[in-house]
Motif scaffolding. Sequence first.
Motif, PDB file in Angstrom:
ATOM      1  N   GLU A  47      21.722  28.531  48.854  1.00 27.34           N
ATOM      2  CA  GLU A  47      22.434  28.811  50.094  1.00 27.34           C
ATOM      3  C   GLU A  47      22.852  30.280  50.229  1.00 27.34           C
ATOM      4  N   LEU A  48      22.573  31.106  49.225  1.00 21.85           N
ATOM      5  CA  LEU A  48      23.036  32.497  49.222  1.00 21.85           C
ATOM      6  C   LEU A  48      21.996  33.435  49.824  1.00 21.85           C
ATOM      7  N   ASP A  49      22.477  34.507  50.439  1.00 21.92           N
ATOM      8  CA  ASP A  49      21.570  35.583  50.831  1.00 21.92           C
ATOM      9  C   ASP A  49      21.612  36.671  49.755  1.00 21.92           C
ATOM     10  N   ALA A  50      20.849  37.722  49.944  1.00 21.20           N
ATOM     11  CA  ALA A  50      20.741  38.760  48.917  1.00 21.20           C
ATOM     12  C   ALA A  50      22.078  39.432  48.636  1.00 21.20           C
ATOM     13  N   GLY A  51      22.859  39.709  49.664  1.00 24.44           N
ATOM     14  CA  GLY A  51      24.153  40.355  49.481  1.00 24.44           C
ATOM     15  C   GLY A  51      25.121  39.473  48.716  1.00 24.44           C
ATOM     16  N   GLU A  52      25.133  38.185  49.063  1.00 24.67           N
ATOM     17  CA  GLU A  52      26.019  37.252  48.368  1.00 24.67           C
ATOM     18  C   GLU A  52      25.597  37.081  46.906  1.00 24.67           C
ATOM     19  N   ALA A  53      24.281  37.074  46.672  1.00 22.04           N
ATOM     20  CA  ALA A  53      23.774  36.958  45.299  1.00 22.04           C
ATOM     21  C   ALA A  53      24.201  38.177  44.470  1.00 22.04           C
ATOM     22  N   ARG A  54      24.132  39.352  45.104  1.00 19.20           N
ATOM     23  CA  ARG A  54      24.539  40.569  44.389  1.00 19.20           C
ATOM     24  C   ARG A  54      26.031  40.521  44.056  1.00 19.20           C
ATOM     25  N   SER A  55      26.839  40.062  44.978  1.00 20.36           N
ATOM     26  CA  SER A  55      28.275  39.939  44.743  1.00 20.36           C
ATOM     27  C   SER A  55      28.568  38.967  43.604  1.00 20.36           C
ATOM     28  N   LEU A  56      27.843  37.860  43.598  1.00 23.01           N
ATOM     29  CA  LEU A  56      28.034  36.862  42.543  1.00 23.01           C
ATOM     30  C   LEU A  56      27.614  37.425  41.185  1.00 23.01           C
TER      31      LEU A  56
END
Length: 1134
Positions: free
Chosen positions: A322-331
């Motif tokens: 469910e994540l986009d690239a920006g959210e994945a980077r934050s995680l």
Amino acid sequence: MQPNFWIWLVFLSLCQAGFTVGEGPGERTIEALKYLRDNSVTKYYADMLRYLHSKGSSLQTLQNSFSDYFREIVLQPRQLATDLQKMDTSTFLLSIKYFYSGKVIEVGAIAFTTIDFGHIKKQIMQIPGGNRSLFETSWQKCLPLISSSQCLELLIMELRLSSAIYLQPEMIVNMPKDLQEETFKNITIVFKELYDKMTARTQRAIYEWMSGLITTKNLLFIFPKTGASGTESWITAENLWFLGRYIVHLPLEEIQKISLNEIRLFINYDNATKQLDSVYDITPATAKAFQERIDASGFDMANTSTVYRLGLLVCFFDNVQELDAGEARSLLHQMIKCNRLKGFQVAVRKLKSQLLELVLKNQTLNETLDSISDAIAGLSFTQLESLSPQAVRGAISVLRTVTGWTKSQMIILVDKFIGDNKQLSLFNISQLGELVLGVSADVFYNTSVDDLTQAVKGTLSDYAAKLSAAQRLAVVTKIVETRDISSVLDLLNGSFLKELPLSSLLKAKNYNITQLDRKGFRRSQALFLYNVVSDEKPVYEIISFGELVKGLTCERIESLDNTTFLTVAELLESNLDLLSPYQLNCLAWKYQQEMPKLMPPLLLATLPIAVLENAAQSVCRPLLFSLGKAELPLIIPDSTKRNEVIRRALQCLNYTLQDEYDVDILGRMICNLSPQIIKTNISLKALTEAFMQFRSCRNLSNDQKREIRNKIREYYGNPTAWEPELIQDLGPLVTLLSKEDLTILAEKFPDILLQLALDVEGMVIFQDFLTVVFSALKRTSGNDKPSSPTPDCHGVRAPSFDHILKLADANAYWSVQELNCMSIQTFVKSVELLGALKSFNMIQLTALKDKAKMAWGPIQSWKKYQVVTLGRIALALSESEIKELELGSIDTITALSQQTEWTPMQARSILEGFLQDSGLTVDTMKGWDLVGSGTLLCAMNDHEVSSLSAATYSAVAARIGEIACKVEVLQELLKKARNGFGNVDDWCNFILQEVGTIAAGMSKEEIRILNDDLMPYFQPAAIAALPSEVFKEFSPKQLENLGPENAAAVTESQKAALSPEQISSLRAAMDGAGLVEMLPSASPVIDSKFVQLFMVEIASYFGLPVPSCILLPEDQLTDEDHCSNAQHLSIVTI
């Protein structure tokens, strides 16, 4: 009334004038205590003494009783516990008050004795079992009265002082269930503070006690129940916060019942993030259960703000799709903290890899390198190779902080960072951080000396121990070439200093001793430097400079006069860990000759076993304390003598461990218990602590392991009833269980068993454990299909990367067919892990080598980092395949030389490949080339060895002296040693120590003329490498002077070649008797007052009177000095 209890009461009455110490202290003292309450303190003291006198006591006997008692409790923690337990609570609290006060108490108005409680406290807390006696007694006495401020404060103090290591689950079970709010909060604060120090079962017991009190009626007004949808739950937001790290013990069904409103409130707490950041032992199931409730409560799990609040729950994030690239980077950035988890790193690594794929969907690796957190440590070789030098240099500030890089990854990144320059500046070195480990030895040498000089004070110093010997030597060589040896000594420290050649030291004329303070030396360096400075400096000053004490010879010890020896004895005793077994034996004989009464107990064990056998029984406790803290193989190298010493020590305990105090006293010696004693002589009361101690034993025999396994089964019962916390507490001992029991555990707790396999990686463990782990994983995991399936792989379960990460040493059970069916992608990801395994056979290694060919193409195209990453897989390369490798870098050779199973032909091929590809000849090889080649040098022929530069050999003599080659090679290398250091008959002890195994190349003639005093300075490996026909040329006198460590290294074939007289001399050396003739006045019998004087040292701490007759030899006593019977009685026997 017990005598010890009586002493306590009299002491307390004298110290605490007018204080009521409790009911029923006994009729002999009750009248005095009543009198005390009605009279002035001064008059009381005199009247108390008169009272005691009227009852048959005297000042002398009272003095003796005080002296005896306070000396005894310093060595008898079990007795101290017994005495304290017999007291009523108020008397006990008063006793503890004085103990922890640390004050010097003057007893009586006429000051007939003083008690220094500061030193008593220090001594009791240093001896095995001392802290336990205070903790357990305080717990027993004060737990029922925990609501009183005095008892609560004492328990909190004891918990913190002991770090709760003595806190057992059964102690928690007995805790009160009706505490007041303030008391409950105060004690739980400490439980949360000490969480990591406790066993898993104790943690669980505390959670159950806390949750039980929270849900009881009398605490509901503090922690009220709330619920949602008609389902009540005691778990409120406030309670979650209150439980702290103990929330990881919440059952899954309880988590699922938490009100959504309460979970929402909890996550919104400012301190919730800090709390969740600290749950290092959370399991994936518990983490996911919390995530589900948080998600259901309305939080957007992909939102950056929410991710930040999740703490370590992010390590098990379950909605990657469910994540986009920006959210994945934050995680990914939040997952840096996941390295602190106490397990489940395989799952974390897999999640990071999935997130990294998302980040790289719309951007290149070069663009995102500095913004993807420590997930970059999981990049494949192909991905790292694709990076541009500019991207690496731009992201170096991030790359240098990442942990977990492999050697091969470091090599790739450093090559990218350096580019074609092949030189480093001081700034570059500081930029690299830990990546400096990937810098080539040749590049280090090409760096300017000014930059290296500064770097060894900073970045290089930080990572010196992790650099290879070749890398360190390249640095040292460059510095030595341009600086005088005095400034080099001042500059270098630690691992770098130990690479400084003896040949360089020999060129210097004098040294400023202050340069040598607190530096680490090889023994040969210390021997030489001690010799140089000894003409100008007193022995006390020299040995006060740390490791220079390694250079103290037996002759120098023996030559010390009594006054000097008395001055340096304490300093030597504090540095026993730096002394060799030979030096320890010399020191023991010196004590025996000059001051047998003051000999440190540990040294007693280095003397002949007959001395120990004839020692008084009173030697027991000091000897046990000393041996229990020591690494016995480092002190007593010969296993036969070591077993005799252990037998004598166990005799002190009647060969029985009756309780945990005996286990404390035994210490590390527990690892040396015979199977029979483990089977029959460890009581049930001692077993729990014994299991905890057995966990740290690394060299148990199979028979010992079997008896420990039987004890575990006997004590804890059938594994079907075990809880996961017990498995965690037993740790590596679980691997000793039978295959049937392990199978039960694998079915109940597969994740815990797989984690245990990672924890014990590299240990020598039963194959049954690895078999069960392997079967458990195959049973619970799916297939990893080959990328290009072949008919041979149809239906074959091929290993996946996750499998290989989880299995650790159990990977050895993959069949050749399964390894052949592994995908190329899996192989490339896991090659370094597979290459590090010690248990693959040659057929398996060959299958992996063939897989490497499929992955990387023809061997001649393999790059340096690929060869380095092969590890043991390289052993499967044939001589013709080795010739195809690119071997021009000494760093590649260094990696290959770490393998010890090369055939002579393979080793020869590697050596030839290095010379050919590097363009070097044997005579142009640099010092670090020789050091990096290691055991591969054994493949040299006579002509090549003779071509070595004598100067280069001398510069690396110590490192070459660590390898064991066939005798013909050693004989040729010895010629180089003669060129560098002169003829053997002119050698000093530091030269013989420096050349190491090369000394095994000596001829019979050289052996015969060798000075007796040099014998201890052979290295043990050199003794073992001497051919039997040469070894037998040692005279009985030479063998007698070998020293314990060298004597223990003699092989059976060497012994078989000796005469009976030689054998007798060798046994004397093993037993520590070889120095008897050197110290003619020494007698192999311990003085009967040995322990009395040991106790006198303790008495000096307490300010207790010590008669001069105990301190002086009989022939030096005046009439006034001779002991009266009363004075003799005042000396304590344990």
